[in-house]
Design an enzyme around this catalytic site. Structure first.
Site, PDB file in Angstrom:
ATOM      1  N   TYR A  58       0.824  -1.218   0.000  1.00 14.00           N
ATOM      2  CA  TYR A  58       0.000   0.000   0.000  1.00 14.00           C
ATOM      3  C   TYR A  58       0.854   1.262   0.000  1.00 14.00           C
ATOM      4  O   TYR A  58       0.432   2.276  -0.556  1.00 14.00           O
ATOM      5  CB  TYR A  58      -1.019  -0.030   1.154  1.00 14.00           C
ATOM      6  CG  TYR A  58      -2.154  -0.961   0.794  1.00 14.00           C
ATOM      7  CD1 TYR A  58      -3.137  -0.564  -0.110  1.00 14.00           C
ATOM      8  CD2 TYR A  58      -2.192  -2.263   1.277  1.00 14.00           C
ATOM      9  CE1 TYR A  58      -4.147  -1.428  -0.500  1.00 14.00           C
ATOM     10  CE2 TYR A  58      -3.200  -3.143   0.891  1.00 14.00           C
ATOM     11  CZ  TYR A  58      -4.179  -2.709   0.000  1.00 14.00           C
ATOM     12  OH  TYR A  58      -5.172  -3.568  -0.405  1.00 14.00           O
ATOM     13  N   ASN A  92     -12.661   2.315  -6.512  1.00 15.49           N
ATOM     14  CA  ASN A  92     -11.247   2.676  -6.431  1.00 15.49           C
ATOM     15  C   ASN A  92     -10.890   3.256  -5.077  1.00 15.49           C
ATOM     16  O   ASN A  92     -11.683   3.976  -4.467  1.00 15.49           O
ATOM     17  CB  ASN A  92     -10.896   3.692  -7.515  1.00 15.49           C
ATOM     18  CG  ASN A  92     -11.112   3.134  -8.899  1.00 15.49           C
ATOM     19  OD1 ASN A  92     -11.218   1.925  -9.050  1.00 15.49           O
ATOM     20  ND2 ASN A  92     -11.185   3.992  -9.895  1.00 15.49           N
ATOM     21  N   ASP A  94      -8.210   5.225  -4.910  1.00 15.50           N
ATOM     22  CA  ASP A  94      -7.535   6.506  -5.172  1.00 15.50           C
ATOM     23  C   ASP A  94      -8.510   7.665  -4.942  1.00 15.50           C
ATOM     24  O   ASP A  94      -9.722   7.459  -4.795  1.00 15.50           O
ATOM     25  CB  ASP A  94      -6.927   6.524  -6.594  1.00 15.50           C
ATOM     26  CG  ASP A  94      -7.981   6.545  -7.690  1.00 15.50           C
ATOM     27  OD1 ASP A  94      -8.879   7.417  -7.659  1.00 15.50           O
ATOM     28  OD2 ASP A  94      -7.926   5.695  -8.604  1.00 15.50           O
ATOM     29  N   HIS A 109     -14.750   0.542  -1.558  1.00 13.15           N
ATOM     30  CA  HIS A 109     -13.658  -0.322  -1.080  1.00 13.15           C
ATOM     31  C   HIS A 109     -12.620   0.454  -0.276  1.00 13.15           C
ATOM     32  O   HIS A 109     -11.487   0.012  -0.154  1.00 13.15           O
ATOM     33  CB  HIS A 109     -13.004  -1.052  -2.265  1.00 13.15           C
ATOM     34  CG  HIS A 109     -13.910  -2.053  -2.911  1.00 13.15           C
ATOM     35  ND1 HIS A 109     -13.735  -2.510  -4.203  1.00 13.15           N
ATOM     36  CD2 HIS A 109     -15.019  -2.677  -2.440  1.00 13.15           C
ATOM     37  CE1 HIS A 109     -14.695  -3.376  -4.493  1.00 13.15           C
ATOM     38  NE2 HIS A 109     -15.491  -3.488  -3.446  1.00 13.15           N
ATOM     39  N   THR A 177     -14.680  -1.037 -15.157  1.00 12.78           N
ATOM     40  CA  THR A 177     -14.659  -2.116 -14.157  1.00 12.78           C
ATOM     41  C   THR A 177     -14.993  -3.440 -14.830  1.00 12.78           C
ATOM     42  O   THR A 177     -15.871  -3.494 -15.689  1.00 12.78           O
ATOM     43  CB  THR A 177     -15.626  -1.854 -12.974  1.00 12.78           C
ATOM     44  OG1 THR A 177     -15.705  -3.046 -12.173  1.00 12.78           O
ATOM     45  CG2 THR A 177     -17.024  -1.458 -13.412  1.00 12.78           C
TER      46      THR A 177
HETATM   47  C1  BJW Z   1     -10.467   0.567 -18.890  1.00 15.62           C
HETATM   48  C2  BJW Z   1      -9.345   1.250 -19.311  1.00 15.62           C
HETATM   49  C3  BJW Z   1      -9.558   2.556 -19.775  1.00 15.62           C
HETATM   50  C4  BJW Z   1      -8.695  -0.690 -18.655  1.00 15.62           C
HETATM   51  N1  BJW Z   1     -10.792   3.066 -19.787  1.00 15.62           N
HETATM   52  N2  BJW Z   1     -11.675   1.104 -18.926  1.00 15.62           N
HETATM   53  C5  BJW Z   1     -17.695 -16.306  -5.630  1.00 15.62           C
HETATM   54  C6  BJW Z   1     -18.729 -15.676  -6.306  1.00 15.62           C
HETATM   55  C7  BJW Z   1     -19.119 -14.386  -5.969  1.00 15.62           C
HETATM   56  C8  BJW Z   1     -18.473 -13.710  -4.970  1.00 15.62           C
HETATM   57  C9  BJW Z   1     -17.454 -14.341  -4.300  1.00 15.62           C
HETATM   58  C10 BJW Z   1     -17.055 -15.607  -4.625  1.00 15.62           C
HETATM   59  N3  BJW Z   1     -16.018 -15.957  -3.821  1.00 15.62           N
HETATM   60  C11 BJW Z   1     -15.749 -14.920  -2.997  1.00 15.62           C
HETATM   61  C12 BJW Z   1     -16.629 -13.918  -3.278  1.00 15.62           C
HETATM   62  C13 BJW Z   1     -16.695 -12.592  -2.643  1.00 15.62           C
HETATM   63  C14 BJW Z   1     -15.570 -11.689  -3.085  1.00 15.62           C
HETATM   64  C15 BJW Z   1     -15.517 -11.638  -4.603  1.00 15.62           C
HETATM   65  O1  BJW Z   1     -16.200 -10.887  -5.250  1.00 15.62           O
HETATM   66  N4  BJW Z   1     -14.661 -12.438  -5.214  1.00 15.62           N
HETATM   67  C16 BJW Z   1     -14.594 -12.531  -6.676  1.00 15.62           C
HETATM   68  C17 BJW Z   1     -13.196 -12.146  -7.152  1.00 15.62           C
HETATM   69  C18 BJW Z   1     -14.963 -13.934  -7.055  1.00 15.62           C
HETATM   70  N5  BJW Z   1     -15.911 -10.387  -2.553  1.00 15.62           N
HETATM   71  C19 BJW Z   1     -15.540 -10.013  -1.335  1.00 15.62           C
HETATM   72  O2  BJW Z   1     -14.839 -10.704  -0.620  1.00 15.62           O
HETATM   73  C20 BJW Z   1     -16.082  -8.691  -0.835  1.00 15.62           C
HETATM   74  N6  BJW Z   1     -16.668  -8.869   0.439  1.00 15.62           N
HETATM   75  C21 BJW Z   1     -17.721  -9.680   0.662  1.00 15.62           C
HETATM   76  O3  BJW Z   1     -18.268 -10.297  -0.226  1.00 15.62           O
HETATM   77  O4  BJW Z   1     -18.079  -9.721   1.972  1.00 15.62           O
HETATM   78  C22 BJW Z   1     -19.094 -10.641   2.404  1.00 15.62           C
HETATM   79  C23 BJW Z   1     -19.242 -10.448   3.903  1.00 15.62           C
HETATM   80  C24 BJW Z   1     -20.468 -10.106   4.405  1.00 15.62           C
HETATM   81  C25 BJW Z   1     -20.604  -9.940   5.793  1.00 15.62           C
HETATM   82  C26 BJW Z   1     -19.503 -10.097   6.628  1.00 15.62           C
HETATM   83  C27 BJW Z   1     -18.271 -10.421   6.107  1.00 15.62           C
HETATM   84  C28 BJW Z   1     -18.143 -10.597   4.718  1.00 15.62           C
HETATM   85  C29 BJW Z   1     -14.961  -7.676  -0.685  1.00 15.62           C
HETATM   86  C30 BJW Z   1     -14.350  -7.300  -1.984  1.00 15.62           C
HETATM   87  C31 BJW Z   1     -13.184  -6.354  -1.736  1.00 15.62           C
HETATM   88  C32 BJW Z   1     -12.408  -6.046  -3.024  1.00 15.62           C
HETATM   89  N7  BJW Z   1     -11.210  -5.405  -2.688  1.00 15.62           N
HETATM   90  C33 BJW Z   1     -10.329  -4.942  -3.746  1.00 15.62           C
HETATM   91  C34 BJW Z   1      -9.080  -4.360  -3.105  1.00 15.62           C
HETATM   92  C35 BJW Z   1      -9.391  -3.015  -2.472  1.00 15.62           C
HETATM   93  C36 BJW Z   1      -8.173  -2.358  -1.945  1.00 15.62           C
HETATM   94  C37 BJW Z   1      -7.115  -2.134  -3.015  1.00 15.62           C
HETATM   95  O5  BJW Z   1      -7.329  -1.408  -4.005  1.00 15.62           O
HETATM   96  O6  BJW Z   1      -6.044  -2.673  -2.809  1.00 15.62           O
HETATM   97  O7  BJW Z   1     -10.982  -3.949  -4.556  1.00 15.62           O
HETATM   98  S1  BJW Z   1      -9.930  -6.207  -4.932  1.00 15.62           S
HETATM   99  C38 BJW Z   1      -9.938  -5.149  -6.343  1.00 15.62           C
HETATM  100  O8  BJW Z   1     -11.010  -5.522  -7.248  1.00 15.62           O
HETATM  101  C39 BJW Z   1     -10.290  -3.762  -5.807  1.00 15.62           C
HETATM  102  C40 BJW Z   1     -11.201  -3.259  -6.872  1.00 15.62           C
HETATM  103  O9  BJW Z   1     -11.978  -2.189  -6.369  1.00 15.62           O
HETATM  104  C41 BJW Z   1     -11.994  -4.466  -7.249  1.00 15.62           C
HETATM  105  C42 BJW Z   1     -12.658  -4.366  -8.607  1.00 15.62           C
HETATM  106  O10 BJW Z   1     -11.726  -4.298  -9.622  1.00 15.62           O
HETATM  107  P1  BJW Z   1     -12.020  -3.400 -10.929  1.00 15.62           P
HETATM  108  O11 BJW Z   1     -12.053  -1.976 -10.555  1.00 15.62           O
HETATM  109  O12 BJW Z   1     -13.189  -3.937 -11.647  1.00 15.62           O
HETATM  110  O13 BJW Z   1     -10.657  -3.619 -11.747  1.00 15.62           O
HETATM  111  P2  BJW Z   1     -10.317  -4.736 -12.851  1.00 15.62           P
HETATM  112  O14 BJW Z   1      -8.840  -4.709 -13.017  1.00 15.62           O
HETATM  113  O15 BJW Z   1     -10.940  -6.020 -12.529  1.00 15.62           O
HETATM  114  O16 BJW Z   1     -11.013  -4.207 -14.156  1.00 15.62           O
HETATM  115  C43 BJW Z   1     -10.537  -3.048 -14.825  1.00 15.62           C
HETATM  116  C44 BJW Z   1     -11.439  -2.748 -16.003  1.00 15.62           C
HETATM  117  O17 BJW Z   1     -10.997  -1.535 -16.590  1.00 15.62           O
HETATM  118  C45 BJW Z   1     -11.388  -3.816 -17.117  1.00 15.62           C
HETATM  119  O18 BJW Z   1     -12.714  -4.117 -17.532  1.00 15.62           O
HETATM  120  C46 BJW Z   1     -10.613  -3.132 -18.232  1.00 15.62           C
HETATM  121  O19 BJW Z   1     -11.011  -3.548 -19.531  1.00 15.62           O
HETATM  122  C47 BJW Z   1     -10.978  -1.687 -18.004  1.00 15.62           C
HETATM  123  N8  BJW Z   1     -10.043  -0.699 -18.533  1.00 15.62           N
HETATM  124  N9  BJW Z   1      -8.253   0.409 -19.241  1.00 15.62           N
HETATM  125  C48 BJW Z   1     -11.826   2.289 -19.391  1.00 15.62           C
HETATM  126  N10 BJW Z   1      -8.495   3.297 -20.253  1.00 15.62           N
END
Ligand code: BJW
Length: 233
Positions: A58, A92, A94, A109, A177
């Site tokens: 981080y 995000n 940021d 997040h 996303t």
């Molecule tokens: C462009 C571009 C340009 C490129 N212009 N576009 C099975 C099924 C369903 C769910 C689960 C499962 N197993 C586990 C889960 C739950 C889990 C989950 O979703 N897992 C999946 C991966 C399967 N979720 C969780 O654990 C969440 N919590 C939860 O469910 O809690 C339940 C609970 C209830 C009660 C008590 C206790 C628990 C928490 C999720 C936390 C996510 N955290 C992160 C890190 C945050 C901190 C950090 O930044 O370090 O969040 S992970 C990471 O992914 C970050 C992001 O916000 C998040 C989403 O990513 P994002 O933004 O979509 O990025 P990318 O890289 O995936 O996509 C980028 C996109 O941009 C692409 O489409 C490109 O094409 C595009 N792009 N250039 C426009 N110029």
């Protein structure tokens, strides 16, 4: 300029909106999850096992953010506020939406520029982008600081605020996303079929019910400013 302050636009953003600012996405080629294992840096277990490694991850991200600036996509969303009521829900950590000047930004997040204590009070403190030795300091009650972000397996507490923003919106924009992470991705599905959904992303659509979605396929910093300019509420 035409204004319709009665129109509500919800905007769900992800890492792609900040890509043109030089911040890595997670799942693209060369993205953060190719350089780091999720289970080493973005879970509560990783923090308990090796807080130094998580802190270093981080701190590097803080350093990148220090040198990043909002891009044309962030600025276009500010411009959109002159036409409608805009609520940004960002995954995000940021602060580029705020730095661009967006008035209403909900961080699902967490935020890289904040820390919070590991104690039950979860005291939050603004830290900015300077690196921090989280482990040698603590809150007034002696609990160590941790990044104020939501890791995998942790609850996403601000979903309760995000859902009503989508449920009361007249239009949803989904920007940069992959919609692979839940529950954030559910926000897009909550809108599907009820209101128009416009996706700005260079990747193929991942959302089902595709005929209900207008896909602006390409970089958001190129496509979103044109769309905002011609958008009539
Ligand atoms: C462009 C571009 C340009 C490129 N212009 N576009 C099975 C099924 C369903 C769910 C689960 C499962 N197993 C586990 C889960 C739950 C889990 C989950 O979703 N897992 C999946 C991966 C399967 N979720 C969780 O654990 C969440 N919590 C939860 O469910 O809690 C339940 C609970 C209830 C009660 C008590 C206790 C628990 C928490 C999720 C936390 C996510 N955290 C992160 C890190 C945050 C901190 C950090 O930044 O370090 O969040 S992970 C990471 O992914 C970050 C992001 O916000 C998040 C989403 O990513 P994002 O933004 O979509 O990025 P990318 O890289 O995936 O996509 C980028 C996109 O941009 C692409 O489409 C490109 O094409 C595009 N792009 N250039 C426009 N110029």
């Amino acid at each position: 300029m035409m204004q319709n302050r009665d129109m509500n636009i919800a905007v769900l953003t992800g890492a792609g909106v900040s890509a043109a600012s030089g911040l890595s996405t997670f799942r693209d080629t060369g993205g953060l999850w190719e350089q780091y294992r999720v289970e080493d840096v973005a879970t509560p277990e990783a923090w308990l096992r090796n807080p130094e490694r998580v802190t270093e991850f981080y701190n590097k991200r803080r350093e990148q953010l220090e040198h990043a600036a909002p891009n044309a996509a962030h600025r276009a969303l500010v411009e959109l506020e002159s036409k409608a009521a805009v609520h940004i829900i960002t995954q995000n950590v940021d602060d580029l939406h705020q730095r661009a000047g967006s008035a209403r930004v909900l961080h699902l997040h967490g935020e890289l520029t904040w820390v919070r204590c590991c104690g039950p009070e979860q005291v939050r403190r603004y830290w900015g982008t300077r690196p921090v030795d989280l482990l040698s300091q603590g809150c007034a009650n002696g609990h160590p600081w941790r990044p104020d972000v939501v890791w995998f397996g942790e609850e996403v507490p601000r979903m309760d605020e995000a859902y009503p923003l989508v449920e009361t919106a007249d239009l949803l924009l989904v920007v940069g996303t992959s919609l692979q992470v839940y529950p954030a991705a559910q926000l897009a599905y909550a809108a599907l079929g009820r209101i128009p959904v416009h996706v700005f992303d260079p990747a193929p659509l991942s959302i089902s019910g595709r005929n209900l979605v207008e896909h602006h396929r390409g970089p958001a910093d190129e496509l979103l400013p044109c769309w905002v300019e011609t958008f009539v509420p």
